[in-house]
Design a protein around this motif. Structure first.
Motif, short mmCIF file in Angstrom:
data_model
loop_
_atom_site.label_atom_id
_atom_site.label_comp_id
_atom_site.label_asym_id
_atom_site.label_seq_id
_atom_site.Cartn_x
_atom_site.Cartn_y
_atom_site.Cartn_z
N PRO A 51 0.82 -1.21 0.00
CA PRO A 51 0.00 0.00 0.00
C PRO A 51 0.86 1.26 0.00
N ASN A 52 2.17 1.08 0.16
CA ASN A 52 3.07 2.23 0.26
C ASN A 52 3.54 2.63 -1.13
N ILE A 53 2.98 3.74 -1.60
CA ILE A 53 3.22 4.09 -3.00
C ILE A 53 4.10 5.32 -3.16
N HIS A 54 4.39 6.01 -2.05
CA HIS A 54 5.19 7.23 -2.15
C HIS A 54 6.27 7.26 -1.07
N PHE A 55 7.27 6.40 -1.27
CA PHE A 55 8.37 6.39 -0.31
C PHE A 55 9.23 7.64 -0.47
N CYS A 56 9.84 8.05 0.63
CA CYS A 56 10.80 9.14 0.53
C CYS A 56 11.88 8.95 1.60
N SER A 57 13.00 9.57 1.37
CA SER A 57 14.06 9.60 2.38
C SER A 57 13.88 10.86 3.23
N ILE A 58 14.66 10.93 4.30
CA ILE A 58 14.61 12.13 5.13
C ILE A 58 14.98 13.36 4.29
N LYS A 59 15.95 13.16 3.42
CA LYS A 59 16.40 14.27 2.56
C LYS A 59 15.26 14.71 1.62
N ASP A 60 14.56 13.70 1.06
CA ASP A 60 13.42 14.02 0.19
C ASP A 60 12.35 14.79 0.94
N PHE A 61 12.09 14.33 2.17
CA PHE A 61 11.02 14.97 2.93
C PHE A 61 11.37 16.41 3.25
N ARG A 62 12.65 16.66 3.56
CA ARG A 62 13.07 18.04 3.82
C ARG A 62 12.80 18.92 2.59
N TRP A 97 21.77 11.14 9.54
CA TRP A 97 20.39 10.72 9.82
C TRP A 97 19.79 10.00 8.63
N ASN A 98 20.05 10.53 7.48
CA ASN A 98 19.43 10.00 6.27
C ASN A 98 19.95 8.58 5.98
N LEU A 99 21.14 8.30 6.49
CA LEU A 99 21.74 7.00 6.25
C LEU A 99 21.40 6.01 7.36
N PHE A 100 21.32 6.51 8.61
CA PHE A 100 21.18 5.59 9.74
C PHE A 100 19.82 5.66 10.44
N GLY A 101 19.03 6.67 10.13
CA GLY A 101 17.70 6.74 10.73
C GLY A 101 16.74 5.81 10.00
N GLU A 102 16.11 4.91 10.74
CA GLU A 102 15.16 4.03 10.07
C GLU A 102 13.80 4.71 9.95
N GLN A 103 13.49 5.51 10.95
CA GLN A 103 12.25 6.29 10.90
C GLN A 103 12.56 7.74 11.24
N ALA A 104 11.71 8.63 10.80
CA ALA A 104 11.89 10.04 11.12
C ALA A 104 10.58 10.63 11.61
N VAL A 105 10.69 11.56 12.55
CA VAL A 105 9.52 12.29 13.04
C VAL A 105 9.82 13.78 12.93
N PHE A 106 8.98 14.49 12.21
CA PHE A 106 9.17 15.93 12.01
C PHE A 106 8.03 16.71 12.65
N LEU A 107 8.40 17.75 13.38
CA LEU A 107 7.39 18.73 13.82
C LEU A 107 7.53 19.95 12.93
N LEU A 108 6.47 20.24 12.21
CA LEU A 108 6.50 21.35 11.24
C LEU A 108 5.55 22.45 11.69
N SER A 109 5.81 23.66 11.23
CA SER A 109 4.82 24.70 11.44
C SER A 109 4.70 25.54 10.18
N ARG A 110 3.56 26.15 10.08
CA ARG A 110 3.25 26.99 8.94
C ARG A 110 4.06 28.29 9.09
N ARG A 111 4.64 28.73 8.00
CA ARG A 111 5.30 30.04 8.06
C ARG A 111 4.24 31.12 8.12
#
Lengths: 393, 219
Positions: free
Chosen positions: B161-172, B204-218
Motif C-alpha cells: 500500500p506504500n506508493i510514495h516512499f521518501c528519504s529524510i532528505k526528500d522529505f526536507r 540521519w538519512n543513512l542511519f535513521g530508520e524512521q523520522a519524526v518531524f514537527l513542522l509549522s506553517r510560516r
C-alpha cells in the motif's frame, strides 16, 4: 391483494390513539405546541414509555427517537400486535443501551397514532378524529414536542439521543435545536435532508393510500371504512426500500411459495411476494393510514441546511455535543454518502464526531437487526461518553 | 490501506518504551502540548490517540480501514472513517492545534496536497515516516538489485500500500517546497531508539530508520 382481515375494529384503533397503553402527558391551550406550519397546536397529548431508573443527578436519561413505522414500545410487548418491542436487540439490561445504567424515554412522535396527538386522535372541537384537519407537522415539531415532554419530566439535559432513519433525523434536529440539552447524539442510517429519490418513494406510498376508495378523502373513520389495501401497498413498496437486493435474494431467491410450479396466475407464487403481502397486511393492523401520510410528509420536509442559510455546519457551530454517526454499506435509502455529509458538516463545525460504516447486506433496516459490530460501536461510544459525563458504570 | 501499514508496525514488534507504548508514538506524543486539539490522520487502531488522550489531549482521528475505525469507536475514541487524500478538504482552516500523520505519508496518493491541507487545518503538523534513505534499503537495491523489504515494510512491490516512499532528505525538500518550517526533527534507529547525537542530515538519512518531524506553517 387478498382481503386483509384485521383483528381490530376502528373503535379499537381510535382508542389506542386517544387512550393508549402508555403513560401520557397533556398540554392545554396555555402551553401550545408552536408548529412550523404556523399553528399553535393545543391541546397536545404525548404518549411515552420509559425503562430503567433516572439517577439522583438526573444525568442518565437517554431519549430514543423512533422511525417512521416505529412507536414508543421499544422493549415491551406491543399492546396492539402482541409482538416484542422493535429495538430489543439494542436496548435492555446489559445491552448497548443499558436499561440498568440509563433511564430510557421513548415518546410516540407527534402525528403518530399510538397515543400522541395525530390525525387519528379526537379533535376536541368536533369530537371526531382529526383526519386531514390535523396540521401538517415536521421533524422539528416532533422534537419541540419531545422537549416539552422532557421539561414536564424535569430532565434538563439528556445523556444521549439515539435513533435510526427518521429517528436519526430527530436526533440531528435535537442536537441542532437544543445543543446544551444533548450530551451525546447517535444518528444511525440518517441524513441531514430527505433526498429527491426518498421523497419520490414516499409520494408513491401516499398515492397508494389516497387511491384506495376506502380512504374517503381521509374521513374513513366517519364512513366506517379503512384504506387497508392502499396502506398495505404503500407498506409493501416502502419495505423493499428498507432491504437490499442481496438480502432479498439471500432470503427468498426465486423460490416458490408452497408449490413446485408456477400457477400461471397472479397468486403469490414466489416467496418474496407472499412475504411482502404479509408485511402489508400486518402493518395495517397497527398503523393509521393518515398518520402514514403525515409522517412521510414530515420526513420529506426535513432539510437541516434550510434552517441555517443552506449550510448544515452552521446548525452545529461550537456544539458541545459529541456525535457518533453510523451507516450501513447496503443501505440505499440512506446511503453512506448521506452520513458522510453529516460528518463533513460536523467536522466543519469542529464537533467531536465518530463515524463508522458497518458492512452488512441487510440494507436500511440493519439498524433494527442483529449486527454485532453495530452493538460494539454503540456500546463503546456510550461508554466513552458516560466516562466523560461521570456516570457510574 | 493506511491502517495496514500501521498494523504492520505494531505487529513488527516495534520498539516499545517502559509503559509499553511504541517509541515512535511516544516521540510524536512528546511533541504535543497538554490540552491541545489534535487530528490524527490514519490513526489505525487508535494507539496514538489513546496515548494522547491519557495525556489530556483532545484527540480526533481519521482512518481509512473499517476495522480500524470500528475498533477505535468501540474504544470510545472520536474517529471517522475517511481518506486522507479526499477528506482533509472538509476540515476548516485552523480547526486543530496539531495534525498528525503517523506512518501514513507513504500510503497517500498526493503527499504534497495532504501536507498542505495539514498545515491549513492546523498551524503545526507532525509527520512520521519510514526513511527510504536508510543504509539497509540502499544496500538492498544496490547489491540485491530488488525492491527492498524490511521488518517495518514487509510488502512485495506488487502488493504494497506504500506508493510514495521518501528519504529524510526528500522529505526536507518537500517541506521547503510547501514552505513549512521544521521546528524539530527526530530520527529513530533500527532499534526504534532516538538518535540523540547532534549529527548532520546525511548521517540521519543513512542511519535513521524512521523520522519524526514537527513542522509549522510560516506566518
Amino acid at each position: 391483494m387478498a382481503d386483509a382481515t384485521t383483528t381490530l375494529d376502528l373503535a379499537d384503533r381510535t382508542r389506542e390513539a386517544d387512550h393508549p397503553h402508555s403513560p401520557v402527558v397533556r398540554f392545554g391551550a396555555d402551553k401550545p405546541l408552536r408548529l412550523d406550519a404556523g399553528v399553535d397546536f393545543a391541546p397536545l397529548q404525548i404518549a411515552y414509555q420509559t425503562y430503567g431508573t433516572l439517577n439522583a443527578e438526573r444525568s442518565n436519561a437517554v431519549l430514543i427517537c423512533h422511525a417512521l413505522t416505529g412507536d414508543q414500545h421499544v422493549v415491551n410487548t406491543h399492546p396492539v400486535t402482541g409482538k416484542p418491542g422493535w429495538w430489543e436487540t439494542m436496548v435492555g439490561p446489559g445491552l448497548p443501551i443499558d436499561t440498568e445504567r440509563y433511564f430510557i424515554i421513548c415518546p410516540n412522535v407527534v402525528g403518530g397514532c399510538m397515543g400522541s396527538s395525530g390525525p387519528a386522535s379526537t379533535n376536541p372541537a368536533t369530537r371526531l378524529p382529526w383526519g386531514l384537519d390535523f396540521p401538517v407537522i415536521t421533524v422539528r415539531d416532533m422534537v419541540r414536542a419531545q422537549a416539552m415532554l422532557l421539561d414536564y419530566l424535569g430532565i434538563d439535559s439528556l445523556f444521549a439521543a439515539a435513533g435510526g432513519s427518521m429517528g436519526g433525523m430527530q436526533v440531528l434536529q435535537w442536537a441542532a435545536s437544543y445543543p446544551q440539552r444533548v450530551f451525546a447524539a447517535l444518528p444511525i442510517a440518517a441524513a441531514t435532508r430527505h433526498s429527491a429519490q426518498n421523497i419520490a418513494f414516499h409520494e408513491v406510498g401516499r398515492q397508494a393510500v389516497m387511491a384506495d376508495p376506502d380512504w374517503r378523502g381521509g374521513r374513513y373513520f366517519a364512513h366506517g371504512t379503512n384504506p387497508r389495501r392502499g396502506l398495505a401497498v404503500a407498506r409493501m413498496g416502502a419495505h423493499i426500500t428498507y432491504l437490499s437486493d442481496a438480502a432479498l435474494h439471500r432470503k427468498f431467491g426465486r423460490r416458490f411459495q408452497n408449490r413446485d410450479n408456477p400457477t400461471f396466475s397472479f397468486d403469490a407464487d414466489f416467496q418474496v411476494e407472499s412475504y411482502l403481502r404479509h408485511q402489508g397486511i400486518t402493518f395495517v393492523e397497527r398503523f393509521d393510514a393518515n398518520s402514514y401520510l403525515y409522517l412521510t410528509r414530515a420526513m420529506d420536509y426535513f432539510d437541516l441546511a434550510g434552517d441555517y442559510d443552506g449550510v448544515v455546519a452552521n446548525g452545529f457551530r461550537d456544539t458541545p455535543t459529541r456525535f457518533c454517526v453510523i451507516s450501513f454499506t447496503s443501505d440505499w435509502l440512506f446511503p453512506t454518502a448521506e452520513s458522510r455529509a453529516i460528518v463533513h458538516a460536523l467536522n466543519a463545525a469542529g464537533a467531536r464526531v465518530s463515524f463508522a460504516e458497518i458492512t452488512t447486506d441487510k440494507g436500511h433496516d440493519a439498524f433494527l437487526l442483529d449486527e454485532p459490530e453495530l452493538f460494539a460501536i454503540v456500546r463503546g461510544f456510550l461508554d466513552g461518553a458516560a466516562r466523560s459525563r461521570g456516570l457510574r458504570a | 490501506m493506511l491502517s495496514r501499514v500501521k498494523y504492520d508496525l505494531t505487529m513488527a514488534e516495534a520498539a516499545r518504551g517502559a509503559g509499553g507504548a511504541r517509541i515512535d508514538l511516544l516521540v510524536v506524543a512528546a511533541m504535543v502540548d497538554h490540552g491541545a486539539r489534535v487530528l490524527d490522520v490514519g490513526c489505525g487502531d487508535g494507539e496514538l490517540l489513546r496515548l494522547l488522550e491519557s495525556r489530556g489531549v483532545d484527540g480526533r482521528g481519521i482512518e481509512l480501514s473499517r476495522e480500524g475505525v470500528n475498533e477505535c469507536v468501540a474504544k470510545g475514541l472520536a474517529v471517522v472513517q475517511g481518506d486522507a487524500d479526499t477528506d482533509l478538504a472538509a476540515y476548516p482552516n485552523d480547526a486543530f492545534d496539531y495534525v498528525i500523520l503517523s506512518q501514513t505519508l507513504q500510503a497517500t496518493r498526493q503527499p504534497r496536497v495532504v501536507l498542505e491541507h495539514m498545515l491549513r487545518i492546523s498551524r503545526r503538523a507532525i509527520v512520521s515516516f519510514p526513511n527510504f534513505g536508510h543504509w539497509n534499503i540502499r544496500l538492498q537495491i544496490l547489491l540485491g538489485g530488488q525492491m527492498p523489504r524490511t521488518r517495518n515494510l514487509p510488502y512485495a512491490w506488487y502488493e504494497t500500500p506504500n506508493i510514495h516512499f521518501c528519504s529524510i532528505k526528500d522529505f526536507r525538500a518537500l517541506c521547503f517546497a510547501v514552505g513549512a518550517k521544521m521546528d524539530q526533527a527526530v530520527a529513530l534507529n533500527a532499534w526504534g531508539r532516538q538518535m540523540r547525537l547532534k549529527m548532520p542530515w546525511w548521517f540521519w538519512n543513512l542511519f535513521g530508520e524512521q523520522a519524526v518531524f514537527l513542522l509549522s506553517r510560516r506566518a
